[in-house]
Design a protein around this motif. Structure first.
Motif, PDB file in Angstrom:
ATOM      1  N   LYS A 109      -1.492   2.933  -6.891  1.00 41.87           N
ATOM      2  CA  LYS A 109      -1.610   4.385  -6.835  1.00 41.87           C
ATOM      3  C   LYS A 109      -0.609   4.883  -5.804  1.00 41.87           C
ATOM      4  O   LYS A 109      -0.750   4.612  -4.604  1.00 41.87           O
ATOM      5  N   LEU A 110       0.409   5.593  -6.257  1.00 38.35           N
ATOM      6  CA  LEU A 110       1.445   6.134  -5.387  1.00 38.35           C
ATOM      7  C   LEU A 110       1.487   7.647  -5.541  1.00 38.35           C
ATOM      8  O   LEU A 110       1.551   8.159  -6.655  1.00 38.35           O
ATOM      9  N   GLU A 111       1.444   8.359  -4.421  1.00 44.57           N
ATOM     10  CA  GLU A 111       1.537   9.815  -4.403  1.00 44.57           C
ATOM     11  C   GLU A 111       2.573  10.228  -3.369  1.00 44.57           C
ATOM     12  O   GLU A 111       2.540   9.737  -2.234  1.00 44.57           O
ATOM     13  N   SER A 112       3.469  11.113  -3.746  1.00 43.22           N
ATOM     14  CA  SER A 112       4.504  11.585  -2.820  1.00 43.22           C
ATOM     15  C   SER A 112       4.730  13.077  -3.043  1.00 43.22           C
ATOM     16  O   SER A 112       4.489  13.602  -4.132  1.00 43.22           O
ATOM     17  N   PHE A 113       5.209  13.764  -1.997  1.00 37.99           N
ATOM     18  CA  PHE A 113       5.461  15.195  -2.137  1.00 37.99           C
ATOM     19  C   PHE A 113       6.491  15.657  -1.109  1.00 37.99           C
ATOM     20  O   PHE A 113       6.704  15.033  -0.068  1.00 37.99           O
ATOM     21  N   TYR A 114       7.120  16.769  -1.435  1.00 40.41           N
ATOM     22  CA  TYR A 114       7.932  17.537  -0.496  1.00 40.41           C
ATOM     23  C   TYR A 114       7.562  19.002  -0.661  1.00 40.41           C
ATOM     24  O   TYR A 114       7.448  19.508  -1.782  1.00 40.41           O
ATOM     25  N   ALA A 115       7.350  19.689   0.467  1.00 36.60           N
ATOM     26  CA  ALA A 115       7.006  21.111   0.437  1.00 36.60           C
ATOM     27  C   ALA A 115       7.841  21.853   1.467  1.00 36.60           C
ATOM     28  O   ALA A 115       8.066  21.356   2.587  1.00 36.60           O
TER      29      ALA A 115
END
Length: 383
Positions: free
Chosen positions: A73-79
């Protein structure tokens, strides 16, 4: 450690797996746009540093990539947070990046990696309170690596490493860092009760100052119900200051977690040594926090949060006195909100927050960050 090379390497490893595993892999891009109109009386809104409430607009585009299969399970973000103040005309741009990976290497062995980088003008938006409480932008990062394995049906072992770093960006400011490796063992004595032991090392760096701490803790985890778990840790911490200061500090951490379909609650309280604050090296810290979320329906929910912190010079100056003086900083935060989901792509929120700090004359550059915020938000999810 962000969405850059580690996120793409993990995705490449998944895509290069066997055909059977590839068929079970789900790659999901994420995109969301948030619009916020708020009233904020933060002192930073005034060029003179006085309290001067203003209306402002906040625009936050957020992009992410999730990768999932039966073992990953991989989750990534940029905000990006674009904040436009209507009264002063000041515009600021903040950046946030995050990554979380959980990988089952086998039935007995699991690896977890998480971290984030924040470049913000408002330290109150950081994931930890009492960091860089000053009137300037701050760069903050944290990461955690944890490997756990099952030795037998009753015994689990784990080892981890944590890191924090902070630097105020304007002026000749010294960065601060904390390195935190640790190891633990858990023994399941019954279906509900587990007993544990932990060793933890802390290395604190602030300019030329290098302080250390060694701690051993006993732990207890008890499942009160299927949805509610209580965890307690406690033990002595030996503090070794670079200037020759020595001392024993008690470490206490209490957690209560309730997770249900309609109601979630988390409660935490403790006393410990912390670093990476932006203005000094090692601090003792009292902390407490409460968060809850109640779903009335699939569309309507309310949430709330309350927190308190108190800290001062390590190993314990003013820690056990109600009148700690100017060397002790303390404060609290209260927040509540309501969310209504119009459909799976659009939701609305209303929120109010109160932040107050006192006793910051020495530890936070003579500023008082007391503020009140009222906000209305619109979240639009593309996918």
């Amino acid at each position: 450690m962000r969405r850059s090379w580690k996120g793409w390497v993990a995705a490449a490893v998944v895509c290069g797996a066997a055909p059977a595993a590839l068929a079970a892999t789900v790659v999901e891009p994420r995109a969301r746009l948030s619009l916020e109109e708020r009233y904020d009386d933060d002192f930073r809104l005034s060029s003179t540093g006085d309290i001067d409430g203003q209306l402002m607009t906040k625009v936050t585009p957020r992009l992410g990539l999730d990768v999932k299969d039966p073992t990953l399970k991989l989750e990534s973000f940029y905000a990006a947070d674009l904040l436009m103040r209507h009264g002063s005309g000041k515009v600021t741009l903040d950046h946030r990046l995050g990554l979380s990976v959980r990988k089952m290497l086998s039935r007995r062995l699991r690896v977890e990696v998480s971290g984030g980088i924040y470049r913000v003008t408002d330290p109150a938006s950081l994931p930890r309170e009492s960091v860089a409480r000053a009137a300037q932008p701050v760069l903050y990062g944290q990461t955690r690596l944890y490997v756990s394995g099952r030795l037998s049906r009753q015994v689990d072992v784990g080892a981890g490493y944590g890191f924090e770093g902070v630097r105020m960006l304007f002026g000749d400011k010294t960065p601060g860092f904390v390195h935190n490796p640790y190891a633990e063992l858990w023994l399941r004595t019954t279906r509900r009760l587990s007993l544990g032991a932990e060793y933890r090392y802390q290395g604190f760096i602030f300019g030329d100052s290098f302080d250390q701490a060694h701690g051993v803790s006993a732990a207890l985890r008890y499942r009160l119900t299927r949805q509610t778990t209580f965890t307690a840790r406690g033990g002595p911490v030996s503090y070794l200051g670079g200037d020759g200061t020595r001392g024993l500090v008690p470490r206490v951490k209490l957690e209560l977690l309730h997770e249900a379909r309609r109601f979630d609650l988390g409660l935490i309280a403790g006393h410990d040594l912390v670093g990476a604050s932006g203005f000094t090296n090692v601090l003792w810290a009292d902390y407490a926090g409460l968060v809850f979320n109640h779903h009335f329906s699939q569309r309507l929910s309310v949430y709330g949060a309350a927190s308190f912190f108190r800290n001062g010079r390590a190993p314990g100056e003013g820690a056990f006195s109600f009148n700690g003086g100017s060397s002790v900083a303390q404060g609290y935060a209260l927040g509540a909100g309501v969310e209504f989901k119009i459909n799976r792509y659009v939701s609305m929120q209303g929120a109010v927050d109160r932040i107050a700090q006192v006793g910051v004359a020495e530890a936070a550059e003579d500023v008082n960050l007391t503020r009140n915020v009222a906000a209305v938000r619109l979240h639009m999810t593309a996918w």
